[in-house]
Enzyme design. Structure first.
Site, PDB file in Angstrom:
ATOM      1  N   GLU A 257      53.424  29.156  29.522  1.00 23.85           N
ATOM      2  CA  GLU A 257      53.890  30.428  30.216  1.00 23.85           C
ATOM      3  C   GLU A 257      55.310  30.756  29.991  1.00 23.85           C
ATOM      4  O   GLU A 257      55.771  31.855  30.020  1.00 23.85           O
ATOM      5  CB  GLU A 257      53.811  30.106  31.696  1.00 23.85           C
ATOM      6  CG  GLU A 257      52.463  30.519  32.201  1.00 23.85           C
ATOM      7  CD  GLU A 257      52.469  30.892  33.993  1.00 23.85           C
ATOM      8  OE1 GLU A 257      51.278  30.973  34.371  1.00 23.85           O
ATOM      9  OE2 GLU A 257      53.405  30.575  34.671  1.00 23.85           O
ATOM     10  N   HIS A 278      38.883   8.901  20.655  1.00 26.07           N
ATOM     11  CA  HIS A 278      37.463   8.990  20.256  1.00 26.07           C
ATOM     12  C   HIS A 278      36.799  10.220  20.582  1.00 26.07           C
ATOM     13  O   HIS A 278      35.776  10.445  20.398  1.00 26.07           O
ATOM     14  CB  HIS A 278      36.705   7.894  21.274  1.00 26.07           C
ATOM     15  CG  HIS A 278      37.193   6.394  21.012  1.00 26.07           C
ATOM     16  ND1 HIS A 278      36.670   5.515  20.459  1.00 26.07           N
ATOM     17  CD2 HIS A 278      38.437   5.689  21.508  1.00 26.07           C
ATOM     18  CE1 HIS A 278      37.498   4.647  20.249  1.00 26.07           C
ATOM     19  NE2 HIS A 278      38.354   4.684  21.102  1.00 26.07           N
ATOM     20  N   LYS A 367      44.860  39.939  36.179  1.00 25.84           N
ATOM     21  CA  LYS A 367      44.645  40.292  37.305  1.00 25.84           C
ATOM     22  C   LYS A 367      44.240  41.650  37.545  1.00 25.84           C
ATOM     23  O   LYS A 367      43.473  41.972  38.373  1.00 25.84           O
ATOM     24  CB  LYS A 367      46.198  40.004  38.045  1.00 25.84           C
ATOM     25  CG  LYS A 367      46.478  38.545  38.359  1.00 25.84           C
ATOM     26  CD  LYS A 367      47.773  38.686  39.189  1.00 25.84           C
ATOM     27  CE  LYS A 367      48.333  37.114  39.040  1.00 25.84           C
ATOM     28  NZ  LYS A 367      49.722  37.068  39.675  1.00 25.84           N
TER      29      LYS A 367
HETATM   30  O1  PA5 Z   1      55.144  29.502  37.002  1.00 24.59           O
HETATM   31  C1  PA5 Z   1      54.934  30.562  37.474  1.00 24.59           C
HETATM   32  O2  PA5 Z   1      55.642  31.516  38.070  1.00 24.59           O
HETATM   33  C2  PA5 Z   1      53.139  30.970  37.999  1.00 24.59           C
HETATM   34  O3  PA5 Z   1      52.530  29.932  37.253  1.00 24.59           O
HETATM   35  C3  PA5 Z   1      53.193  30.768  39.323  1.00 24.59           C
HETATM   36  O4  PA5 Z   1      53.472  29.504  39.683  1.00 24.59           O
HETATM   37  C4  PA5 Z   1      51.602  31.167  39.762  1.00 24.59           C
HETATM   38  O5  PA5 Z   1      51.189  32.295  39.111  1.00 24.59           O
HETATM   39  C5  PA5 Z   1      51.420  31.256  41.451  1.00 24.59           C
HETATM   40  O6  PA5 Z   1      52.449  32.218  41.833  1.00 24.59           O
HETATM   41  P1  PA5 Z   1      52.751  32.159  43.406  1.00 24.59           P
HETATM   42  O7  PA5 Z   1      53.547  30.968  43.565  1.00 24.59           O
HETATM   43  O8  PA5 Z   1      53.224  33.516  43.445  1.00 24.59           O
HETATM   44  O9  PA5 Z   1      51.361  32.171  44.031  1.00 24.59           O
END
Ligand code: PA5
Length: 378
Positions: A257, A278, A367
Site C-alpha cells: 500500500e 515444497h 469501493k
Molecule cells: O493502511 C491503511 O491505511 C489501510 O489499510 C486502512 O488501515 C484500512 O483500509 C482500514 O481503514 P480504517 O481504519 O479507516 O477502517
C-alpha cells in the site's frame, strides 16, 4: 539490534535527505512515537486490557488492513497466554467467515474492540453491527455498550459519533499516523495487551530501533531501490518460523500500500520455509529472474538454522539476490525493533522511488465499484 547482511555495496547517503521529509510529513507521527508515547494513555490501555480480561473469555477484534494486521501479526507470532481468546472479524465481506466468528463466541462472555480510523469502512461496519446485536441480545443495551471499545478518529466518522452517543470507551488513532503505520498506537496496543503481549517491552524494542535502525533501514531501502532499477521487481519475504505468517502479511500490506502507486513499486510476496520450499521453492530457485529475497532470520533452533544457511546458498547460486535481516530475539523487544525498522525502511523506499508512502488512492477503486453494484441491486 537489527542486523543486515548482503553482499553488495550501496551508497545509502543519497537517501538520507528523505528522513527530514518523513519527519516533516503530516503523516510522519509514527517516526518518534515509540519514544514520545503518551504515558497516561499507555496506562489507560493497560488498565482497559485488565478490565477486558476480567469480564470476557473472548475479545472480538474488528478491523481490516492497518487496523488489523499488525496486532494479529504479533499475537500469532508470540502466542501469549493471558487466557482470553482473540477472534478477528470484519477483515473480509464473507458471510461464512462472519457466521463462523459469531458461532465461535457462542454463549461465552465476550467484549468487542472495533477499530477503524475512518469509522466508515464497510467490512468492519458490517461485522460490528452483527456483534453489537449479539452483545445487546446477551447483556441488554447498557452492559453491551460497556463491552464495546472503539478505536477511531478523535473527532469524526460514523464510529466516533456512535461511540459518543452510546458511551463506548474510546481510544484514538492519531491524526498524523495512517493505518499501516499504526500498530504501536492503541490500534495494536490494546488488543495485544488484552492477549497478554508485554506492550512495554514491545515499545522498548521500538524505542531502541529509533536510535539504531536508521543506518540499516537506509541501506536496505537503497538496496531495494537499486534492485528495482535493475528489474528485480518482486520481493519475497522469507521466514523460517510458521507463526510469523501474519507478520509477513503485515509486511505485504505495509509495502504494497505504501509503494504500489503511479505504476511503480516492488511487488511484495512472502513464504514460510521450509514449508514453501515444497511449493514456491521451485519457482524461486529456477523460475523468472525478477525476484529478490529478503530473509527475516529469527533466532531459531539448530536444524532450522541449517535450513536458513542452505536456502541462502542455494538461492544465491540460482541467481537470486538474497538479503538477510537478523532479528536479535524472538520476543516483544525483537518484534518492536523489527516493526520500527520495516516502517522506516518502507517510508524511505517509497520516497526513493518517488511515491507518497502514506496514502492509498488505489483502495478507493474497488469501493466505488462495490458501491455502484450495491446501489444497482437495491
Ligand atoms: O493502511 C491503511 O491505511 C489501510 O489499510 C486502512 O488501515 C484500512 O483500509 C482500514 O481503514 P480504517 O481504519 O479507516 O477502517
Amino acid at each position: 539490534m537489527i542486523k543486515l547482511n548482503f553482499n553488495y555495496e550501496v551508497d545509502s547517503e543519497k537517501g538520507r535527505k528523505f528522513l527530514d521529509e518523513i519527519a516533516e510529513d503530516a503523516m510522519g507521527g509514527w517516526l518518534m512515537l515509540p519514544k514520545e508515547i503518551d504515558q497516561a494513555e499507555l496506562e489507560r490501555i493497560k488498565g482497559t486490557a485488565k478490565e477486558i480480561q476480567s469480564q470476557a473469555e473472548y475479545l472480538v477484534c474488528i478491523g481490516i488492513g492497518g487496523s488489523y494486521l499488525g496486532h494479529r501479526a504479533i499475537i500469532e507470532a508470540l502466542r501469549p497466554t493471558s487466557g482470553i481468546k482473540i477472534i478477528y472479524a470484519g477483515n473480509s465481506l464473507s458471510k461464512r467467515e462472519l457466521d463462523y466468528a459469531l458461532e465461535q463466541v457462542g454463549e461465552h462472555d465476550f467484549a468487542v474492540n472495533v477499530i477503524s480510523k475512518s469509522g466508515t469502512t464497510l467490512e468492519p461496519t458490517i461485522a460490528f453491527n452483527a456483534f453489537k446485536e449479539k452483545l445487546v441480545q446477551k447483556y441488554g443495551e447498557e452492559e453491551a455498550y460497556r463491552r464495546i471499545y472503539a478505536t477511531t478518529d478523535a473527532e469524526k466518522g460514523t464510529l466516533h459519533d456512535e461511540a459518543v452517543v452510546n458511551g463506548y470507551k474510546m481510544f484514538v488513532v492519531p491524526d498524523n499516523i495512517g493505518g499501516r503505520y499504526s500498530v504501536l498506537t492503541a490500534v495494536g496496543l490494546l488488543p495485544m495487551a488484552v492477549a497478554g503481549i508485554d506492550i512495554d517491552k514491545l515499545l522498548e524494542g521500538a524505542s531502541e530501533a529509533v536510535e539504531t535502525a536508521m543506518e540499516p533501514a537506509l541501506k536496505y531501502a537503497t538496496m531495494r531501490y537499486e534492485l528495482d532499477r535493475r528489474h528485480y521487481d518482486t520481493e519475497i519475504f522469507a521466514s523460517f518460523e510458521p507463526s510469523t505468517m501474519y507478520f509477513n502479511e503485515w509486511l505485504k500490506q505495509l509495502f504494497g500500500e505504501s509503494e504500489g502507486k503511479d505504476k511503480r513499486g516492488i511487488l511484495p510476496d512472502s513464504v514460510i520455509y521450509s514449508t514453501d520450499l515444497h511449493s514456491l521453492g521451485q519457482y524461486i530457485q529456477d523460475g523468472r529472474r525478477n525476484l529478490f529475497e529478503t530473509i527475516i532470520d529469527y533466532p531459531t533452533d539448530e536444524m532450522n538454522a541449517k535450513v536458513v544457511k542452505a536456502v541462502q546458498l542455494a538461492h544465491a547460486s540460482g541467481g537470486i539476490p538474497v538479503l538477510t535481516i537478523s532479528v536479535p530475539s524472538f520476543d516483544e523487544r525483537g518484534f518492536g525493533e523489527l516493526i520500527y525498522f520495516f516502517e522506516l525502511s518502507c517510508a524511505l523506499s517509497a520516497k526513493m522511488i518517488g511515491v507518497n508512502p502514506f496514502d492509498q488512492p488505489g483502495v478507493e477503486a474497488y469501493k466505488n465499484e462495490l458501491k455502484k453494484l450495491m446501489e444497482n441491486s437495491v
